[in-house]
Design a protein around this motif. Structure first.
Motif, PDB file in Angstrom:
ATOM      1  N   LYS A 196       0.819  -1.222   0.000  1.00 26.21           N
ATOM      2  CA  LYS A 196       0.000   0.000   0.000  1.00 26.21           C
ATOM      3  C   LYS A 196       0.850   1.269   0.000  1.00 26.21           C
ATOM      4  O   LYS A 196       0.479   2.279  -0.587  1.00 26.21           O
ATOM      5  CB  LYS A 196      -0.935  -0.001   1.217  1.00 26.21           C
ATOM      6  CG  LYS A 196      -1.926  -1.148   1.234  1.00 26.21           C
ATOM      7  CD  LYS A 196      -2.809  -1.087   2.478  1.00 26.21           C
ATOM      8  CE  LYS A 196      -3.740  -2.289   2.552  1.00 26.21           C
ATOM      9  NZ  LYS A 196      -4.606  -2.232   3.754  1.00 26.21           N
ATOM     10  N   LEU A 235       1.526   2.891  -3.314  1.00 26.17           N
ATOM     11  CA  LEU A 235       0.412   3.439  -4.089  1.00 26.17           C
ATOM     12  C   LEU A 235       0.164   4.872  -3.628  1.00 26.17           C
ATOM     13  O   LEU A 235      -0.762   5.175  -2.901  1.00 26.17           O
ATOM     14  CB  LEU A 235      -0.829   2.560  -3.903  1.00 26.17           C
ATOM     15  CG  LEU A 235      -0.629   1.074  -4.254  1.00 26.17           C
ATOM     16  CD1 LEU A 235      -1.921   0.305  -4.075  1.00 26.17           C
ATOM     17  CD2 LEU A 235      -0.092   0.918  -5.671  1.00 26.17           C
ATOM     18  N   HIS A 254      -6.637   0.027  -2.042  1.00 25.96           N
ATOM     19  CA  HIS A 254      -6.469   1.410  -2.502  1.00 25.96           C
ATOM     20  C   HIS A 254      -7.780   1.888  -3.136  1.00 25.96           C
ATOM     21  O   HIS A 254      -8.096   1.531  -4.269  1.00 25.96           O
ATOM     22  CB  HIS A 254      -5.329   1.479  -3.520  1.00 25.96           C
ATOM     23  CG  HIS A 254      -4.893   2.875  -3.850  1.00 25.96           C
ATOM     24  ND1 HIS A 254      -4.232   3.684  -2.949  1.00 25.96           N
ATOM     25  CD2 HIS A 254      -5.021   3.610  -4.981  1.00 25.96           C
ATOM     26  CE1 HIS A 254      -3.968   4.847  -3.509  1.00 25.96           C
ATOM     27  NE2 HIS A 254      -4.436   4.823  -4.744  1.00 25.96           N
TER      28      HIS A 254
END
Length: 213
Positions: A29, A32, A53
Motif C-alpha cells: 500500500k 500506491l 487502494h
C-alpha cells in the motif's frame, strides 16, 4: 498517476519511473502514492486492489482496439495498441498470440502458460512431476524425463508461434516473454507493451475531452 495491470497471478504496477509486481494478497500500500488506473482480467484480484487502494479506477471502457474478435481481453487489447504491424506474444499465466496489420487486429489464439504445462504433466503421473530445464537444446533429442518434458513444452510453443510469424516482426511481453524471445531472431522484448497501450488509451481520451470542451 499509477497504471495497473491486474492478472491472474500477479498485479503489475507502473508509476512512470518503474514497474513492480505484487502478490494480490500482499499489495504494498505504501507504494500506491497516487490514483491508480487499472485494467483487470481477474475479478477477485480486482477486489483486492480496491480494498487496498480506494482511489483506483477501471479504465477498461476506454481501451479500444479495432478488432472483430469477440471477447478479446482488455490486457490483449492494451498490448496490441502499441503495435501497428506484427505479432504480439504476452507470456504470463496464459500465452496469448495476436496479430496486428496496419493498426487492425487480425485475430489470435491462446496457449497455456509454462506453469500450466508443468501442472498438466504432474496430473498425468508423479513420474512427470518435473521442473522445466530452461537451458534445453531444441536441436537434440532428450535422453531423460526432465529434458523430454522441457523439450515437449518449449518446442511446441516455439513452433506454433513460428508458424504464424513468417516474415512479421514479433514482440514479446509478460513474465516468460524474455525467455521465449531468445528462440526468435530479431524478436523484441518489451515489458511496457500493456502499459504503453493503457497510456495510449488515456491520451486518446484526454484529446477527445479537450476537443469537446
Amino acid at each position: 498517476m499509477i497504471l495497473c495491470d491486474i492478472g491472474n497471478t500477479y498485479i503489475h504496477f507502473y508509476d512512470m519511473n518503474r514497474i513492480w509486481k505484487n502478490n494480490p494478497d500482499h499489495i504494498a500500500k505504501k507504494e500506491l502514492h497516487s490514483d491508480v488506473y487499472y485494467i483487470s482480467v481477474n475479478a477477485e484480484n480486482e477486489k483486492k486492489l480496491l480494498k487496498a487502494h480506494k482511489n483506483s479506477y477501471n479504465m477498461a471502457k476506454i481501451v479500444q482496439l479495432n478488432s472483430a474478435y469477440n471477447g478479446l481481453g482488455v490486457d490483449r487489447k492494451a498490448a496490441c495498441l502499441g503495435v501497428r504491424d506484427g505479432v504480439i506474444i504476452d507470456a504470463g499465466s496464459a500465452i496469448t498470440i495476436d496479430v496486428m496489420n496496419r493498426g487492425i487486429h487480425q485475430g489470435g489464439y491462446i496457449l497455456p502458460g509454462l506453469v500450466s504445462y508443468i501442472q498438466a504433466y504432474k496430473q498425468i503421473s508423479p513420474a512427470l512431476d518435473k521442473q522445466i530445464n530452461f537451458g534445453i537444446n531444441l536441436d537434440e533429442l532428450p535422453l531423460d524425463t526432465q529434458s523430454a518434458i522441457s523439450f515437449g513444452i518449449i518446442k511446441s510453443i516455439v513452433l506454433i508461434i513460428k508458424d504464424i510469424i513468417k516474415d512479421k516482426k514479433v514482440y514479446f511481453t509478460g513474465g516468460d516473454g524474455k525467455f521465449l524471445a531468445k528462440f526468435f531472431e530479431e524478436s523484441i522484448y518489451n515489458e511496457m507493451l500493456v502499459f504503453n497501450g493503457m497510456q495510449i488509451s488515456i491520451d486518446k481520451e484526454l484529446k477527445k475531452y479537450k476537443e469537446n470542451r
